[in-house]
Design a protein around this motif. Sequence first.
Motif, short mmCIF file in Angstrom:
data_model
loop_
_atom_site.label_atom_id
_atom_site.label_comp_id
_atom_site.label_asym_id
_atom_site.label_seq_id
_atom_site.Cartn_x
_atom_site.Cartn_y
_atom_site.Cartn_z
N ARG A 180 0.86 -1.28 0.01
CA ARG A 180 -0.04 0.10 0.14
C ARG A 180 0.98 1.25 0.09
N LYS A 181 1.75 1.16 0.72
CA LYS A 181 2.93 2.55 0.82
C LYS A 181 3.46 2.58 -0.55
N ALA A 182 3.89 1.50 -1.31
CA ALA A 182 4.71 1.42 -2.35
C ALA A 182 3.54 2.27 -3.49
N ALA A 183 2.29 2.19 -3.38
CA ALA A 183 1.35 2.63 -4.20
C ALA A 183 1.07 4.28 -3.67
N GLU A 184 1.51 4.86 -2.54
CA GLU A 184 1.24 5.88 -2.03
C GLU A 184 2.29 7.03 -1.68
N SER A 185 3.55 6.49 -1.46
CA SER A 185 4.70 7.39 -1.29
C SER A 185 5.82 7.12 -2.06
N VAL A 186 6.72 8.06 -2.13
CA VAL A 186 7.94 7.67 -3.03
C VAL A 186 9.17 7.42 -2.00
N LYS A 187 8.86 7.85 -0.74
CA LYS A 187 10.17 7.56 0.05
C LYS A 187 10.30 6.31 0.57
N LEU A 188 11.59 5.80 0.48
CA LEU A 188 11.65 4.42 1.02
C LEU A 188 11.62 4.38 2.38
N MET A 189 12.01 5.37 3.29
CA MET A 189 11.80 5.31 4.53
C MET A 189 10.35 5.11 5.27
N ASP A 190 9.41 5.51 4.26
CA ASP A 190 7.89 5.43 4.94
C ASP A 190 7.57 4.01 5.02
N ALA A 191 8.41 2.90 4.30
CA ALA A 191 7.93 1.49 4.48
C ALA A 191 9.03 0.99 5.44
N GLN A 192 9.84 1.49 6.18
CA GLN A 192 11.02 1.12 6.94
C GLN A 192 10.60 0.00 7.71
N ASN A 193 9.52 0.29 8.44
CA ASN A 193 9.09 -0.65 9.31
C ASN A 193 8.63 -1.89 8.96
N GLU A 194 7.69 -1.95 7.77
CA GLU A 194 7.29 -3.29 7.08
C GLU A 194 8.55 -4.18 6.65
N LEU A 195 9.60 -3.34 6.07
CA LEU A 195 10.46 -4.07 5.51
C LEU A 195 11.35 -4.50 6.36
N GLN A 196 11.35 -3.94 7.56
CA GLN A 196 12.39 -4.37 8.62
C GLN A 196 11.87 -5.72 9.11
N ALA A 197 10.40 -5.66 9.27
CA ALA A 197 9.75 -6.71 9.98
C ALA A 197 9.91 -8.10 9.21
N LEU A 198 9.75 -7.79 7.74
CA LEU A 198 9.77 -8.78 6.65
C LEU A 198 11.05 -9.61 7.02
N LEU A 199 12.06 -8.78 6.77
CA LEU A 199 13.49 -9.08 6.96
C LEU A 199 13.72 -9.94 8.13
N ALA A 200 13.32 -9.40 9.26
CA ALA A 200 13.69 -10.23 10.37
C ALA A 200 12.92 -11.51 10.36
N TYR A 201 11.44 -11.33 9.89
CA TYR A 201 10.84 -12.74 9.77
C TYR A 201 11.37 -13.68 9.09
N GLY A 202 11.83 -13.30 7.72
CA GLY A 202 12.52 -14.26 6.92
C GLY A 202 13.71 -14.75 7.71
N VAL A 203 14.49 -14.05 8.32
CA VAL A 203 15.84 -14.73 9.03
C VAL A 203 15.21 -15.53 10.02
N ILE A 204 14.31 -15.19 10.98
CA ILE A 204 14.31 -16.19 12.07
C ILE A 204 13.43 -17.18 11.63
N ILE A 205 12.62 -17.33 10.43
CA ILE A 205 11.79 -18.42 10.38
C ILE A 205 12.73 -19.28 9.60
N ILE A 206 13.63 -18.84 9.00
CA ILE A 206 14.66 -19.90 8.20
C ILE A 206 15.60 -20.41 9.11
N VAL A 207 16.05 -19.81 10.14
CA VAL A 207 16.91 -20.18 11.24
C VAL A 207 16.17 -21.33 11.77
N ALA A 208 14.99 -20.91 12.35
CA ALA A 208 14.20 -21.81 13.17
C ALA A 208 13.80 -23.20 12.58
N SER A 209 13.45 -23.04 11.19
CA SER A 209 13.27 -24.20 10.19
C SER A 209 14.53 -25.10 10.01
#
Lengths: 219, 46, 226, 210
Positions: A180-209
């Motif tokens: 949604r943010k990609a369709a609304e704003s141009v600044k990368l920083m606006d989606a920072q929280n989501e991207l961080q969460a996605l990244l952390a999720y990916g790392v943790i789920i792969i390690v746990a798996s």
Amino acid sequence: MKQIWLIFLKDIQQEFKTRYAINAIMLFAIVTLSAVSFSIGAYTATTRVLAALFWIILFFSSMSGLSHIFIREEETQTADTLKLVARPSSIYLGKFFFNLILLILLEVILIPLFIAIMNFKVVSFQIFLLTMFIGNFGLAGGGTMVAAIISKASTKGALFTVLSFPILLPVLISGISATRKAAESVKLMDAQNELQALLAYGVIIIVASILLFDFVWNE
Amino acid sequence: MNPEYVVMIVNLVIWTGIFLYLWRTDKAVKKLKQEIEELHLTEKLD
Amino acid sequence: MSKLWKIILYIGLSLIIIGAFVWAPLEPKILKEYTRIFYFHVPVAWICVLFFLIAAYYSFQFLRTKDLLYDAYAKISNELGILFAILATVTGSIWAKVTWGSFWNWDPRETSIFILLLIYGAYFSLRSAVEQEDRRARLAAVYSLLAFVTVPFFVFVVPRIYFSLHPDPVINTQGKIHLELRQRVVFFSSLIFHTVLYLWLFQMRKTQVKLQMILRLYKENKMLEE
Amino acid sequence: MLNAKMELIAEKIVKRFVHFLVLKNISFKVSSGSAIAITGPNGSGKTTLVKILCNLMAPTRGQVVYQNNSQKINREDIFQYIGLVGPYLQLYQELSAQENIDFFARMRNLKNYSARVKQLMELFNLSGREHDAVKTYSSGMQQRLKYVCALIHEPEVLFVDEPRSNLDQAGIEAVYSILQEQKKDKILVISTNDQEDLTLADQIIRVGVA
């Protein structure tokens, strides 16, 4: 490392000869996309709705194909053969990379189609593609693990979606929000929280798996 | 209806259920204990 | 559990009922008469999260030791967890209906309990789909732990995306409205006594499955000696 | 691995399926240069025992130990020492024989295995069919190919479940020559119903009989 690569290659080879997973996943994506498009018609949905629709299509199409890789091993009774020659962690990673490629292929087809058909205006491709790229790791990581679990159960198909939905929900929620943010704003920083969460999720789920895969695979 | 009663009734229903559950479990445990005593397995009970 | 403790527990619970309905004052602004539900709803919701954590702990123990007893413990804590999750959802949505006007609003806490219900539901459908005992135990334990590692994300992500309707400030001491002393006394003692009550229930179920396990092992040994 | 003395020890193996005890306290010990046969009526747990011995399945109680010169081998390294042929072990049907062999050989980290493969393919009379997909093979040919895949790395312990299934006379003879070879200085475990196969064995384990 070598085993991961070999298993990955073997799965690609097998997939190339049958094209089962790729057909299932692509057809599912195209069918749902057209169903959504028909039912919406000329009405232009808000970015919020479109972002949600996009992820729902992505999620359910991947649900139709990601489990195939483990179910095939069980159904053709090759799981034991593979178990005799491979370490569990390399099996998980080999299958994970295969599913990752499958998801990337799906997105290569789905994203342009979705943008064209649904009239989805992406303002920041940077955020959008980054979301897809990071989100793939989470989706493939969690999906591959749940696929391994259900391949050992008796009712496979229906169970996969039921089991993966709660596990993959964080990806879905942050993915929708970031799209949604990609369709609304141009600044990368606006989606920072989501991207961080996605990244952390990916790392943790792969390690746990990787840590837990042993217990699923070894009887 | 007075909201106080609604709250009270909901709570009472839940608690009755929980106590019934407790009571049933207690009965089952007692039965099992007796069965085990008859088999002289008591030394394994720690 | 000794007799004395049982008596203390019963007296405490009765006092809490009296306290909640008679002694503690009502919160005048939002909740009014429904303040009372708060003393019962919050402990139930807390308990179902607690059982989720206990289940994750026993799942870990099972994978470490491969002792089926731990699997049975994990199973009963998940059973109790799903029971209390349903109770919390029901009481919560009655409460939501009267205060916010609809049974379900996707407020963060409703979302969280919904996710917990989904996880519990998935856990039991997985168990019912595997017949072989040791395999079922392993898969269920792995799934529990996998669900457990995703929980921090719900805590982190969900509140940022959905806004809350829950009367946070009432509970949160740093918020605008403080709990009055009497409310606080009733609330915390209710929380403690409920926890003790439910853990007692859990303890009893644990004894039950343990005894069953001993009996089964005994029968198995007898068959092996034949 | 020259002159290695391998030992395979089963200690009080018990396996329960739900409420049914399949294996009751099975114990034995085999070392390099000998063969053991597992026999019993259908459904008595022969396959279960073989799977447990290969670490494909965990016993309910008891344990399986592999020793190399009385040094215990770690569970995750065991696969390098064993080979298994059985009806429940399938090859990748879509891939060709050569691709299957390459996959298994490279997974086992083997190099320069082509000479051995060629020799085995000749022995099992499969030369010339290397590049056909396995699904075009008859069941007997698939069985022979399974032997090839299980023998490329010259396993220290070879498990054979129902050695005769789906094979013609020539196939059986080829298998027997392999089994005789194996039992000379390595371990051979056969699971069978056939009285003739029992003559190969030094020890016989009967399962499912009181």
